[in-house]
Design a protein around this motif. Sequence first.
Motif, PDB file in Angstrom:
ATOM      1  N   THR B 185      -1.114   3.859  -0.837  1.00  9.46           N
ATOM      2  CA  THR B 185       0.003   4.675  -1.311  1.00  9.46           C
ATOM      3  C   THR B 185       1.199   3.784  -1.627  1.00  9.46           C
ATOM      4  OG1 THR B 185      -0.766   6.493   0.081  1.00  9.46           O
ATOM      5  CG2 THR B 185       1.490   6.647  -0.758  1.00  9.46           C
ATOM      6  N   GLU B 186       1.477   2.861  -0.697  1.00 12.62           N
ATOM      7  CA  GLU B 186       2.583   1.928  -0.919  1.00 12.62           C
ATOM      8  C   GLU B 186       2.361   1.096  -2.165  1.00 12.62           C
ATOM      9  OE1 GLU B 186       5.420   1.564   0.611  1.00 12.62           O
ATOM     10  OE2 GLU B 186       5.103   2.881   2.344  1.00 12.62           O
ATOM     11  N   SER B 187       1.130   0.715  -2.397  1.00 10.34           N
ATOM     12  CA  SER B 187       0.854  -0.173  -3.538  1.00 10.34           C
ATOM     13  C   SER B 187       0.911   0.589  -4.848  1.00 10.34           C
ATOM     14  CB  SER B 187      -0.531  -0.807  -3.387  1.00 10.34           C
ATOM     15  OG  SER B 187      -1.548   0.121  -3.740  1.00 10.34           O
ATOM     16  N   GLY B 188       0.890   1.927  -4.764  1.00 10.54           N
ATOM     17  CA  GLY B 188       0.885   2.727  -5.972  1.00 10.54           C
ATOM     18  C   GLY B 188      -0.523   3.057  -6.463  1.00 10.54           C
ATOM     19  N   TYR B 189      -1.543   2.605  -5.750  1.00  6.29           N
ATOM     20  CA  TYR B 189      -2.922   2.883  -6.177  1.00  6.29           C
ATOM     21  C   TYR B 189      -3.214   4.366  -6.031  1.00  6.29           C
ATOM     22  CZ  TYR B 189      -8.015   2.936  -6.320  1.00  6.29           C
ATOM     23  OH  TYR B 189      -9.311   3.215  -6.636  1.00  6.29           O
ATOM     24  N   ASN B 191      -2.322   8.174  -6.115  1.00  9.73           N
ATOM     25  CA  ASN B 191      -1.391   9.071  -6.784  1.00  9.73           C
ATOM     26  C   ASN B 191      -1.151  10.279  -5.875  1.00  9.73           C
ATOM     27  OD1 ASN B 191      -0.302  11.118  -8.307  1.00  9.73           O
ATOM     28  ND2 ASN B 191      -1.396  10.501 -10.177  1.00  9.73           N
ATOM     29  N   PHE B 230       4.789  -4.543   1.929  1.00  8.41           N
ATOM     30  CA  PHE B 230       5.219  -3.523   0.962  1.00  8.41           C
ATOM     31  C   PHE B 230       6.548  -2.898   1.383  1.00  8.41           C
ATOM     32  CE2 PHE B 230       0.558  -2.891  -0.197  1.00  8.41           C
ATOM     33  CZ  PHE B 230       0.693  -3.543  -1.408  1.00  8.41           C
TER      34      PHE B 230
END
Lengths: 235, 235
Positions: B185-189, B191, B230
């Motif tokens: 989630t932190e990495s943006g992977y 959604n 992150f």
Amino acid sequence: VDLRVVLVAPRNPLNIGAAARAMANFGFTTLRLVNPYELAFREARSAVGAASILAAAEEFGSLAQAVGDCELVAGATAAARRQLQHPLHRLEAGAQLIRNQPGPVALVFGSEKFGLSNEDMSHCHWLMRIPTADFNLSMNLGQAVAVCLYELIREPGAQPQPGRRKPAKASDIEQITRLLLETLTESGYLNPVTAESSEQKIRRLVRRFDIAAEDAPMILGILRQALWRFRAPRA
Amino acid sequence: VDLRVVLVAPRNPLNIGAAARAMANFGFTTLRLVNPYELAFREARSAVGAASILAAAEEFGSLAQAVGDCELVAGATAAARRQLQHPLHRLEAGAQLIRNQPGPVALVFGSEKFGLSNEDMSHCHWLMRIPTADFNLSMNLGQAVAVCLYELIREPGAQPQPGRRKPAKASDIEQITRLLLETLTESGYLNPVTAESSEQKIRRLVRRFDIAAEDAPMILGILRQALWRFRAPRA
């Protein structure tokens, strides 16, 4: 099995040739060499009996490249050192796992001198141990390849062939027995006084020979000739 | 098995040495040579790894003498020529017969060049064929000995070893999963809109890794470090 035999850094052309010959013996074709000693590889290519396998053998700069297209990578070993990091199966069991693998499999052998290094092993899913009697005596590379490939093709259910020879009929056996008894009487081996028990011994002896149908005529011929000889008037 | 390995007229010291080495590998000790080429025998005695077997090897002037004290004489062959006179078993089945034999057994190998002659075979009770793919390509002598001896000592019931690694507890796996989800989630992977189905995919993925108990702390450490990274304020 869709198998690639992978030799890491083989040094001896005789061993490369022997590995290829074992592959030809047991019906495998894909040989891959990782950093072979150039001269060894060149000399091996002139080996007898497995020329096509050696001609098609591929050379790789690293084990990772050599096993890149394989879905299972198994390392072969006869020694017991340095294996604590990896699952270790006996050859009999490992071969079963390899046979059950639908995709391509790499079977990796280390160099003659050092076997598989820890780095080599880290590319393997598991190791397979040839069940040797002495952990400290390594196997010859060509022999190790032969034993592993044999295990892959052996048939667990193979039964002893019944002798292909048809046994003689009882009447032929009895005819042989009678002629033998006559011969032994003529020769003086059989004593007329104790004849009955001796006859039974001889009868049982002849049955124990398991005489084949095809051999009966020859045996009868031998006995007839002996009898004829015993009974013929002396010159 | 009380086994004598008998080599008839071996010519190549490497092969004599390889036969002895295979014997040492698989725990057999009695080697007999029938009319070996003198020089080959002398050179073989300096082979590595099987010195005691070679030192104790006996030399005989005839096959009859070499197998004289044996109750079963089996001839090994990889080819299919000239065998019509003898019962022929596949190696798997022949090895069974040898193991069942209480008395001493001779296992006879022919010379590298010619294999077993008809005369040699006439001293054998039966022949045993190594199940090679190609009848016309003979096996290397040292490899043939290794394969036959291996078959004699193999364990039919050997099962794959279960991995010796203890699997991680479900709670550890779940902790890994949660940290991985946070990290993704932190990495943006991940959604946030489709989060639920993605979460389940990730959860199943982590279970497929079969994580070992001993590996869990390292994986948790990796994820914690990533999360920390992150979330840390940018410099």
